[in-house]
Design a protein around this motif. Sequence first.
Motif, PDB file in Angstrom:
ATOM      1  N   UNK A   1    -102.696 -12.778 -50.676  1.00 19.04           N
ATOM      2  CA  UNK A   1    -101.824 -11.757 -51.229  1.00 19.04           C
ATOM      3  C   UNK A   1    -100.606 -11.444 -50.392  1.00 19.04           C
ATOM      4  N   UNK A   2    -100.637 -11.797 -49.104  1.00 17.79           N
ATOM      5  CA  UNK A   2     -99.486 -11.543 -48.239  1.00 17.79           C
ATOM      6  C   UNK A   2     -98.244 -12.274 -48.733  1.00 17.79           C
ATOM      7  N   UNK A   3     -98.441 -13.384 -49.443  1.00 16.77           N
ATOM      8  CA  UNK A   3     -97.312 -14.175 -49.935  1.00 16.77           C
ATOM      9  C   UNK A   3     -96.468 -13.401 -50.944  1.00 16.77           C
ATOM     10  N   UNK A   4     -97.008 -12.336 -51.531  1.00 15.07           N
ATOM     11  CA  UNK A   4     -96.207 -11.514 -52.451  1.00 15.07           C
ATOM     12  C   UNK A   4     -95.143 -10.719 -51.710  1.00 15.07           C
ATOM     13  N   UNK A   5     -95.361 -10.464 -50.440  1.00  5.21           N
ATOM     14  CA  UNK A   5     -94.442  -9.635 -49.665  1.00  5.21           C
ATOM     15  C   UNK A   5     -93.605 -10.440 -48.666  1.00  5.21           C
ATOM     16  N   UNK A   6     -94.019 -11.682 -48.423  1.00  2.28           N
ATOM     17  CA  UNK A   6     -93.361 -12.535 -47.443  1.00  2.28           C
ATOM     18  C   UNK A   6     -93.262 -13.933 -48.069  1.00  2.28           C
ATOM     19  N   UNK A   7     -92.136 -14.201 -48.729  1.00  2.00           N
ATOM     20  CA  UNK A   7     -92.010 -15.397 -49.549  1.00  2.00           C
ATOM     21  C   UNK A   7     -91.254 -16.497 -48.813  1.00  2.00           C
ATOM     22  N   UNK A   8     -91.856 -17.669 -48.597  1.00  2.00           N
ATOM     23  CA  UNK A   8     -91.136 -18.782 -47.967  1.00  2.00           C
ATOM     24  C   UNK A   8     -90.033 -19.298 -48.884  1.00  2.00           C
ATOM     25  N   UNK A   9     -88.859 -19.544 -48.316  1.00  2.00           N
ATOM     26  CA  UNK A   9     -87.730 -20.045 -49.109  1.00  2.00           C
ATOM     27  C   UNK A   9     -87.110 -21.285 -48.469  1.00  2.00           C
ATOM     28  N   UNK A  10     -87.811 -21.891 -47.508  1.00  2.00           N
ATOM     29  CA  UNK A  10     -87.268 -23.049 -46.814  1.00  2.00           C
ATOM     30  C   UNK A  10     -87.737 -24.343 -47.480  1.00  2.00           C
ATOM     31  N   UNK A  11     -87.132 -25.438 -47.063  1.00  2.00           N
ATOM     32  CA  UNK A  11     -87.460 -26.740 -47.600  1.00  2.00           C
ATOM     33  C   UNK A  11     -88.668 -27.357 -46.916  1.00  2.00           C
ATOM     34  N   UNK A  12     -89.164 -28.491 -47.442  1.00  2.00           N
ATOM     35  CA  UNK A  12     -90.391 -29.100 -46.923  1.00  2.00           C
ATOM     36  C   UNK A  12     -90.276 -29.667 -45.517  1.00  2.00           C
ATOM     37  N   UNK A  13     -89.057 -29.931 -45.062  1.00  2.00           N
ATOM     38  CA  UNK A  13     -88.895 -30.492 -43.709  1.00  2.00           C
ATOM     39  C   UNK A  13     -88.364 -29.472 -42.712  1.00  2.00           C
ATOM     40  N   UNK A  14     -88.439 -28.188 -43.077  1.00  2.00           N
ATOM     41  CA  UNK A  14     -87.956 -27.130 -42.184  1.00  2.00           C
ATOM     42  C   UNK A  14     -89.163 -26.471 -41.517  1.00  2.00           C
TER      43      UNK A  14
END
Length: 253
Positions: free
Chosen positions: A64-77
């Motif tokens: 559930x933490x992913x609702x408040x902290x969303x990754x927006x980077x690419x697969x090689x970052x």
Amino acid sequence: MRMHVLSGGRLRMKRHIYSAGADRDAYIELPVSCFLFRHPQGNVLFDTGCHPSVVEDAAGRWGGLARFMTPIHGPDENVVDELSRLGLEPRDVEVVVNSHLHCDHCGCNAFFENATFIAHTHELDTARDPAMEGKGYFRKDWDGAAGFDAVDGERDLFGDGRLVLVPLPGHSPGLIGVLAALDRDGAFLMVSDAVALRENLDREFVPANTWSPELLLKSYDEIRAIEQSGASVLCGHDPEQWRALGRHGGVHE
């Protein structure tokens, strides 16, 4: 000694967590900063960032933490790919210092099978508490190493004053920073989430995701004292500072 600035990912979070008076619907995009030190006695990595899998399935890793902290980077970052661009593999890193054990700071620990891991004893005690699982701490992230060398105060890693660990609790119970003395560019204090954004320190603002406001304010005082001695403070998630750190290819000496 060289210092390389590495990306451990990028996150989108609500701005009001870090900024007083921000609109409740406003967002901020946060870099996850990690640092590699090429010390004569070995390569030292400060934080390992987000696990690569969160790009495709953040909820699968973070719940559930992913609702408040969303990754927006690419697969090689991520730290592993960042190291490869320097011609290094995880096995080339001798020491990993985890500033603290939240999932965006230790997500790639498992890749560094040959490294000695260092974290504060209070942070390890907190992460090992079953009641804290899922509350920023995930055993599959932080417990990827064979074991930890626990610190409970300042420590000069190699006894030469070049890399000194400094306790900075508040954001979490056992957060530690590292004070690095570079020959050309001077001293840098990596503070991780003790100061996520520079404005927090400048405005004496305590972010909403702080474990102990009282201890964090004391850490602010410690950070200011070190800064006044001549060190540059490098924050954990500051977008403007991150862009400035990229000068010279993100390499400092």
